[in-house]
Design an enzyme around this catalytic site. Structure first.
Site, PDB file in Angstrom:
ATOM      1  CG  ASN A   1       1.435  44.346  10.067  1.00 30.16           C
ATOM      2  OD1 ASN A   1       1.893  43.975   8.977  1.00 30.16           O
ATOM      3  ND2 ASN A   1       1.568  43.618  11.168  1.00 30.16           N
TER       4      ASN A   1
ATOM      5  CG  HIS B   1       0.249  39.188  13.339  1.00 33.16           C
ATOM      6  ND1 HIS B   1       1.603  39.017  13.141  1.00 33.16           N
ATOM      7  CD2 HIS B   1      -0.121  38.275  14.269  1.00 33.16           C
ATOM      8  CE1 HIS B   1       2.035  38.050  13.922  1.00 33.16           C
ATOM      9  NE2 HIS B   1       1.013  37.578  14.625  1.00 33.16           N
TER      10      HIS B   1
ATOM     11  N   GLY C   1       2.710  38.039  -1.930  1.00 33.52           N
ATOM     12  CA  GLY C   1       1.741  39.097  -2.164  1.00 33.52           C
ATOM     13  C   GLY C   1       0.308  38.647  -2.386  1.00 33.52           C
ATOM     14  CB  THR C   2      -1.802  35.772  -1.325  1.00 29.89           C
ATOM     15  OG1 THR C   2      -1.538  35.740   0.072  1.00 29.89           O
ATOM     16  CG2 THR C   2      -0.972  34.724  -2.047  1.00 29.89           C
ATOM     17  CG  ASN C   3      -2.712  39.223   2.927  1.00 28.87           C
ATOM     18  OD1 ASN C   3      -3.850  39.243   3.377  1.00 28.87           O
ATOM     19  ND2 ASN C   3      -1.804  38.326   3.282  1.00 28.87           N
TER      20      ASN C   3
ATOM     21  CG  LEU D   1       7.489  49.979   9.133  1.00 31.10           C
ATOM     22  CD1 LEU D   1       6.229  50.835   9.121  1.00 31.10           C
ATOM     23  CD2 LEU D   1       8.189  50.055   7.798  1.00 31.10           C
TER      24      LEU D   1
HETATM   25  C1  GRF Z   1       0.564  36.907   5.600  1.00 29.68           C
HETATM   26  O1  GRF Z   1       0.314  35.771   6.357  1.00 29.68           O
HETATM   27  C2  GRF Z   1       0.453  38.133   6.459  1.00 29.68           C
HETATM   28  O2  GRF Z   1      -0.489  38.018   7.473  1.00 29.68           O
HETATM   29  C3  GRF Z   1       1.818  38.225   7.052  1.00 29.68           C
HETATM   30  O3  GRF Z   1       2.694  37.819   6.026  1.00 29.68           O
HETATM   31  C4  GRF Z   1       2.007  36.963   5.121  1.00 29.68           C
HETATM   32  C5  GRF Z   1       2.147  37.541   3.751  1.00 29.68           C
HETATM   33  O4  GRF Z   1       1.614  36.716   2.747  1.00 29.68           O
HETATM   34  N1  GRF Z   1       2.065  39.548   7.587  1.00 29.68           N
HETATM   35  P1  GRF Z   1       1.424  37.252   1.278  1.00 29.68           P
HETATM   36  O5  GRF Z   1       2.765  37.769   0.787  1.00 29.68           O
HETATM   37  O6  GRF Z   1       0.386  38.338   1.328  1.00 29.68           O
HETATM   38  O7  GRF Z   1       0.963  36.061   0.484  1.00 29.68           O
END
Ligand code: GRF
Length: 215
Positions: free
Chosen positions: A111, A113, A15-17, A97
């Site tokens: 999303n 990517h 979950g870093t994003n 999904l």
């Molecule tokens: C990220 O690289 C995102 O682009 C991909 O999955 C990864 C998730 O990383 N869809 P995080 O859980 O947000 O650290």
């Protein structure tokens, strides 16, 4: 006048994003967003803890609780409907999904990517595998893409992209970190901001960004 949009973030991992979104939100950079809930299909996903720490509802919804994928996606759709979610953000969510969910939120699912779509995307391209393939192919530029979700895998209209250089000596892990730091963690909050400001227009599979209205 714009009202706040309710956002659900779907995750499966660290979950870093999600954290980048939470940080932007807490810092006031997403004034028209309300991060309402975080849903994970994995109990141990650290993103759930990040949500709790930010005071956001953290929900664990395993696919195994349901008879099949369709049942699971109907339950997820209902959960999102109940909370009147306006935007679903897939941030490292590793369940493909189902149709009922995509149809229910058409044009309202995005999303992130970790490559420049249409390179290194589609079935089987997720996580470190993307970066492994980038290194194997020897491309000099990679990056990240935020796109709307349609019925294909990584085929929906592209919202934002950012390029990142590949450097000598990169390992998949090093490259993944650079792509996250330089592209993903910036692009995702920016795309959410544009969505909440009603500035994304989809026309013939292309996304146009409307000019900011002067206040
Ligand atoms: C990220 O690289 C995102 O682009 C991909 O999955 C990864 C998730 O990383 N869809 P995080 O859980 O947000 O650290």
């Amino acid at each position: 006048m714009n009202t706040k949009k309710k956002i659900a973030v779907l995750i499966s991992g660290g979950g870093t994003n999600l954290q980048a979104l939470l940080d932007a939100w807490k810092a006031g950079a997403l004034p028209l967003a309300e991060i309402t809930c975080v849903v994970s299909n994995r109990k141990k996903a650290y993103g759930l803890e990040r949500a709790r720490q930010a005071g956001v509802e953290a929900l664990y919804l395993p696919t195994t609780r349901f008879a099949d994928r369709e049942e699971y996606h109907l339950a997820l759709r209902d959960l999102l409907w109940e909370r009147q979610i306006d935007l679903v953000v897939l941030a490292g969510y590793l369940v493909v999904l189902g149709k009922p969910l995509i149809d229910a939120f058409e044009g309202r699912i995005i999303n992130i990517h970790p490559s420049l779509i249409p390179s290194f995307c589609g079935d089987g391209f997720y996580g470190l595998k993307v970066h492994e393939e980038v290194l194997r192919r020897g491309v000099k530029v990679t990056g990240a893409t935020v796109h709307f979700v349609d019925h294909g895998t990584d085929t929906g209209p592209i919202i934002l992209q950012k390029a990142v250089s590949v450097q000598q000596g990169d390992t998949p892990e090093i490259l993944q970190k650079r792509v996250m730091e330089q592209a993903e963690w910036k692009l995702l909050p920016e795309a959410v901001r544009l969505f909440t400001e009603d500035r994304l227009v989809i026309q013939n599979h292309t996304v146009w960004i409307k000019e900011e209205e002067s206040r």
